[in-house]
Write a protein that holds these residues in place. Sequence first.
Motif, mmCIF file in Angstrom:
data_model
loop_
_atom_site.group_PDB
_atom_site.id
_atom_site.type_symbol
_atom_site.label_atom_id
_atom_site.label_comp_id
_atom_site.label_asym_id
_atom_site.label_seq_id
_atom_site.Cartn_x
_atom_site.Cartn_y
_atom_site.Cartn_z
ATOM 1 N N SER A 64 0.835 -1.199 0.000
ATOM 2 C CA SER A 64 0.000 0.000 0.000
ATOM 3 C C SER A 64 0.872 1.252 0.000
ATOM 4 O O SER A 64 2.026 1.241 0.432
ATOM 5 C CB SER A 64 -0.922 0.005 1.215
ATOM 6 N N GLU A 65 0.299 2.341 -0.477
ATOM 7 C CA GLU A 65 1.044 3.607 -0.512
ATOM 8 C C GLU A 65 1.440 4.053 0.893
ATOM 9 O O GLU A 65 2.533 4.573 1.099
ATOM 10 C CB GLU A 65 0.191 4.686 -1.185
ATOM 11 N N ARG A 66 0.570 3.817 1.857
ATOM 12 C CA ARG A 66 0.851 4.228 3.234
ATOM 13 C C ARG A 66 2.059 3.468 3.794
ATOM 14 O O ARG A 66 2.960 4.063 4.383
ATOM 15 C CB ARG A 66 -0.373 3.987 4.111
ATOM 16 N N THR A 67 2.072 2.152 3.609
ATOM 17 C CA THR A 67 3.182 1.348 4.108
ATOM 18 C C THR A 67 4.484 1.737 3.413
ATOM 19 O O THR A 67 5.518 1.904 4.057
ATOM 20 C CB THR A 67 2.901 -0.150 3.905
ATOM 21 N N THR A 68 4.418 1.889 2.112
ATOM 22 C CA THR A 68 5.604 2.269 1.343
ATOM 23 C C THR A 68 6.144 3.619 1.808
ATOM 24 O O THR A 68 7.351 3.777 2.006
ATOM 25 C CB THR A 68 5.270 2.315 -0.162
ATOM 26 N N ALA A 69 5.255 4.580 2.009
ATOM 27 C CA ALA A 69 5.684 5.911 2.454
ATOM 28 C C ALA A 69 6.343 5.842 3.829
ATOM 29 O O ALA A 69 7.358 6.505 4.072
ATOM 30 C CB ALA A 69 4.490 6.860 2.481
ATOM 31 N N LEU A 70 5.776 5.057 4.737
ATOM 32 C CA LEU A 70 6.358 4.914 6.071
ATOM 33 C C LEU A 70 7.744 4.280 6.012
ATOM 34 O O LEU A 70 8.681 4.735 6.679
ATOM 35 C CB LEU A 70 5.449 4.075 6.967
ATOM 36 N N LEU A 71 7.881 3.241 5.222
ATOM 37 C CA LEU A 71 9.166 2.556 5.117
ATOM 38 C C LEU A 71 10.237 3.431 4.473
ATOM 39 O O LEU A 71 11.391 3.429 4.894
ATOM 40 C CB LEU A 71 9.015 1.251 4.336
ATOM 41 N N GLU A 72 9.850 4.164 3.444
ATOM 42 C CA GLU A 72 10.826 4.983 2.730
ATOM 43 C C GLU A 72 11.359 6.136 3.571
ATOM 44 O O GLU A 72 12.394 6.706 3.252
ATOM 45 C CB GLU A 72 10.235 5.487 1.421
ATOM 46 N N LYS A 73 10.694 6.478 4.671
ATOM 47 C CA LYS A 73 11.173 7.530 5.562
ATOM 48 C C LYS A 73 12.279 7.031 6.497
ATOM 49 O O LYS A 73 13.010 7.824 7.061
ATOM 50 C CB LYS A 73 10.019 8.067 6.408
ATOM 51 N N VAL A 77 16.246 2.177 5.398
ATOM 52 C CA VAL A 77 15.720 1.843 4.073
ATOM 53 C C VAL A 77 16.383 2.730 3.025
ATOM 54 O O VAL A 77 16.790 2.247 1.960
ATOM 55 C CB VAL A 77 14.178 1.969 4.043
ATOM 56 N N GLN A 78 16.511 4.005 3.321
ATOM 57 C CA GLN A 78 17.184 4.920 2.387
ATOM 58 C C GLN A 78 18.622 4.473 2.131
ATOM 59 O O GLN A 78 19.087 4.481 0.991
ATOM 60 C CB GLN A 78 17.147 6.349 2.924
ATOM 61 N N LYS A 79 19.294 4.048 3.196
ATOM 62 C CA LYS A 79 20.674 3.560 3.055
ATOM 63 C C LYS A 79 20.698 2.269 2.223
ATOM 64 O O LYS A 79 21.579 2.087 1.384
ATOM 65 C CB LYS A 79 21.273 3.314 4.438
ATOM 66 N N ALA A 80 19.727 1.395 2.456
ATOM 67 C CA ALA A 80 19.659 0.144 1.688
ATOM 68 C C ALA A 80 19.444 0.428 0.208
ATOM 69 O O ALA A 80 20.035 -0.233 -0.648
ATOM 70 C CB ALA A 80 18.545 -0.744 2.226
ATOM 71 N N TYR A 81 18.607 1.416 -0.110
ATOM 72 C CA TYR A 81 18.367 1.780 -1.503
ATOM 73 C C TYR A 81 19.652 2.194 -2.211
ATOM 74 O O TYR A 81 19.794 2.014 -3.411
ATOM 75 C CB TYR A 81 17.356 2.922 -1.604
ATOM 76 N N ASP A 82 20.600 2.763 -1.461
ATOM 77 C CA ASP A 82 21.855 3.229 -2.037
ATOM 78 C C ASP A 82 22.927 2.143 -2.109
ATOM 79 O O ASP A 82 24.009 2.379 -2.634
ATOM 80 C CB ASP A 82 22.406 4.409 -1.222
ATOM 81 N N SER A 83 22.633 0.945 -1.616
ATOM 82 C CA SER A 83 23.644 -0.104 -1.536
ATOM 83 C C SER A 83 23.780 -0.888 -2.844
ATOM 84 O O SER A 83 22.856 -0.951 -3.657
ATOM 85 C CB SER A 83 23.306 -1.081 -0.408
ATOM 86 N N LYS A 84 24.941 -1.488 -3.020
ATOM 87 C CA LYS A 84 25.189 -2.349 -4.174
ATOM 88 C C LYS A 84 24.269 -3.573 -4.141
ATOM 89 O O LYS A 84 23.769 -4.009 -5.181
ATOM 90 C CB LYS A 84 26.645 -2.789 -4.211
ATOM 91 N N GLN A 85 24.030 -4.110 -2.943
ATOM 92 C CA GLN A 85 23.167 -5.289 -2.826
ATOM 93 C C GLN A 85 21.760 -4.982 -3.342
ATOM 94 O O GLN A 85 21.144 -5.818 -3.996
ATOM 95 C CB GLN A 85 23.077 -5.784 -1.374
#
Length: 135
Positions: A64-73, A77-85
Amino acid sequence: MLRLAIHRTLSLAVACVVASLLAAAFAAGKNGADSLTPAELLTPSTAVYVEISEPKALLDLAWSERTTALLEKLPQVQKAYDSKQFRDLLTVVGVLEAKLGADWKSAVSTLTGGGVTWAFDASDQSVFLFVESND
Protein backbone atom coordinates in the motif's frame (compact mmCIF):
# COMPACT_ATOMS: atom_id res chain seq x y z
CA MET A 1 25.24 -4.83 12.56
CA LEU A 2 22.79 -2.85 10.41
CA ARG A 3 24.76 -3.67 7.28
CA LEU A 4 24.62 -7.37 8.14
CA ALA A 5 20.87 -7.14 8.76
CA ILE A 6 20.32 -5.40 5.41
CA HIS A 7 22.48 -7.97 3.63
CA ARG A 8 20.54 -10.81 5.23
CA THR A 9 17.25 -9.12 4.36
CA LEU A 10 18.25 -8.70 0.72
CA SER A 11 19.57 -12.26 0.60
CA LEU A 12 16.28 -13.44 2.06
CA ALA A 13 14.38 -11.46 -0.56
CA VAL A 14 16.36 -13.10 -3.37
CA ALA A 15 15.86 -16.50 -1.73
CA CYS A 16 12.12 -15.88 -1.53
CA VAL A 17 11.96 -14.96 -5.21
CA VAL A 18 13.89 -18.12 -6.15
CA ALA A 19 11.70 -20.21 -3.83
CA SER A 20 8.60 -18.74 -5.44
CA LEU A 21 9.84 -19.64 -8.90
CA LEU A 22 10.65 -23.18 -7.79
CA ALA A 23 7.24 -23.47 -6.18
CA ALA A 24 5.60 -22.33 -9.39
CA ALA A 25 7.46 -24.99 -11.34
CA PHE A 26 6.45 -27.59 -8.75
CA ALA A 27 2.83 -26.44 -8.82
CA ALA A 28 2.75 -26.68 -12.60
CA GLY A 29 3.76 -30.32 -12.44
CA LYS A 30 1.73 -31.54 -9.48
CA ASN A 31 -1.12 -33.98 -9.72
CA GLY A 32 -3.99 -32.27 -7.87
CA ALA A 33 -5.57 -34.91 -5.61
CA ASP A 34 -2.30 -36.88 -5.30
CA SER A 35 -0.48 -33.90 -3.76
CA LEU A 36 0.35 -33.78 -0.08
CA THR A 37 -0.18 -30.65 1.98
CA PRO A 38 2.83 -29.00 3.64
CA ALA A 39 1.56 -30.19 7.04
CA GLU A 40 1.59 -33.79 5.78
CA LEU A 41 5.16 -33.44 4.49
CA LEU A 42 6.62 -32.22 7.79
CA THR A 43 8.00 -34.41 10.55
CA PRO A 44 6.67 -34.62 14.12
CA SER A 45 9.72 -32.66 15.29
CA THR A 46 8.40 -29.52 13.57
CA ALA A 47 8.41 -26.88 16.30
CA VAL A 48 6.89 -23.93 14.43
CA TYR A 49 4.37 -24.03 11.60
CA VAL A 50 2.95 -20.87 10.03
CA GLU A 51 0.42 -21.11 7.21
CA ILE A 52 -0.95 -18.15 5.28
CA SER A 53 -3.68 -19.61 3.13
CA GLU A 54 -4.65 -16.33 1.44
CA PRO A 55 -1.61 -14.01 1.33
CA LYS A 56 -3.28 -11.41 -0.90
CA ALA A 57 -4.47 -9.30 2.05
CA LEU A 58 -0.96 -9.18 3.53
CA LEU A 59 0.58 -8.35 0.16
CA ASP A 60 -1.95 -5.57 -0.42
CA LEU A 61 -1.09 -4.10 2.98
CA ALA A 62 2.66 -4.42 2.41
CA TRP A 63 2.43 -2.75 -0.98
CA SER A 64 0.00 0.00 0.00
CA GLU A 65 1.04 3.61 -0.51
CA ARG A 66 0.85 4.23 3.23
CA THR A 67 3.18 1.35 4.11
CA THR A 68 5.60 2.27 1.34
CA ALA A 69 5.68 5.91 2.45
CA LEU A 70 6.36 4.91 6.07
CA LEU A 71 9.17 2.56 5.12
CA GLU A 72 10.83 4.98 2.73
CA LYS A 73 11.17 7.53 5.56
CA LEU A 74 13.40 5.17 7.55
CA PRO A 75 17.12 5.99 7.28
CA GLN A 76 17.94 2.27 7.14
CA VAL A 77 15.72 1.84 4.07
CA GLN A 78 17.18 4.92 2.39
CA LYS A 79 20.67 3.56 3.05
CA ALA A 80 19.66 0.14 1.69
CA TYR A 81 18.37 1.78 -1.50
CA ASP A 82 21.85 3.23 -2.04
CA SER A 83 23.64 -0.10 -1.54
CA LYS A 84 25.19 -2.35 -4.17
CA GLN A 85 23.17 -5.29 -2.83
CA PHE A 86 19.93 -3.42 -3.54
CA ARG A 87 21.06 -2.55 -7.06
CA ASP A 88 21.93 -6.24 -7.55
CA LEU A 89 18.47 -7.19 -6.30
CA LEU A 90 16.88 -4.77 -8.77
CA THR A 91 18.90 -6.38 -11.56
CA VAL A 92 17.68 -9.86 -10.57
CA VAL A 93 14.11 -8.59 -10.34
CA GLY A 94 14.40 -7.00 -13.78
CA VAL A 95 15.62 -10.26 -15.31
CA LEU A 96 12.82 -12.20 -13.62
CA GLU A 97 10.21 -9.69 -14.80
CA ALA A 98 11.45 -10.06 -18.37
CA LYS A 99 11.41 -13.87 -18.15
CA LEU A 100 7.97 -13.99 -16.53
CA GLY A 101 6.46 -11.26 -18.70
CA ALA A 102 4.99 -9.55 -15.63
CA ASP A 103 5.96 -6.97 -13.06
CA TRP A 104 7.32 -8.39 -9.80
CA LYS A 105 4.25 -7.57 -7.71
CA SER A 106 1.92 -9.39 -10.09
CA ALA A 107 4.33 -12.31 -10.29
CA VAL A 108 4.61 -12.60 -6.50
CA SER A 109 0.81 -12.36 -6.14
CA THR A 110 0.33 -15.14 -8.68
CA LEU A 111 3.14 -17.31 -7.35
CA THR A 112 1.97 -17.06 -3.73
CA GLY A 113 -1.76 -16.85 -4.33
CA GLY A 114 -2.43 -20.45 -3.31
CA GLY A 115 -0.78 -19.97 0.05
CA VAL A 116 2.55 -19.82 1.85
CA THR A 117 3.71 -22.10 4.64
CA TRP A 118 6.84 -21.67 6.74
CA ALA A 119 8.05 -24.29 9.19
CA PHE A 120 10.98 -24.82 11.54
CA ASP A 121 12.14 -28.31 12.47
CA ALA A 122 13.74 -28.37 15.92
CA SER A 123 15.54 -31.70 15.48
CA ASP A 124 17.99 -30.45 12.86
CA GLN A 125 17.18 -26.72 12.92
CA SER A 126 16.03 -26.74 9.31
CA VAL A 127 13.61 -24.25 7.81
CA PHE A 128 11.05 -25.12 5.16
CA LEU A 129 9.20 -22.74 2.87
CA PHE A 130 6.28 -24.02 0.80
CA VAL A 131 4.76 -21.67 -1.76
CA GLU A 132 1.69 -22.59 -3.79
CA SER A 133 0.72 -20.74 -6.92
CA ASN A 134 -2.89 -19.93 -7.72
CA ASP A 135 -2.07 -20.22 -11.39
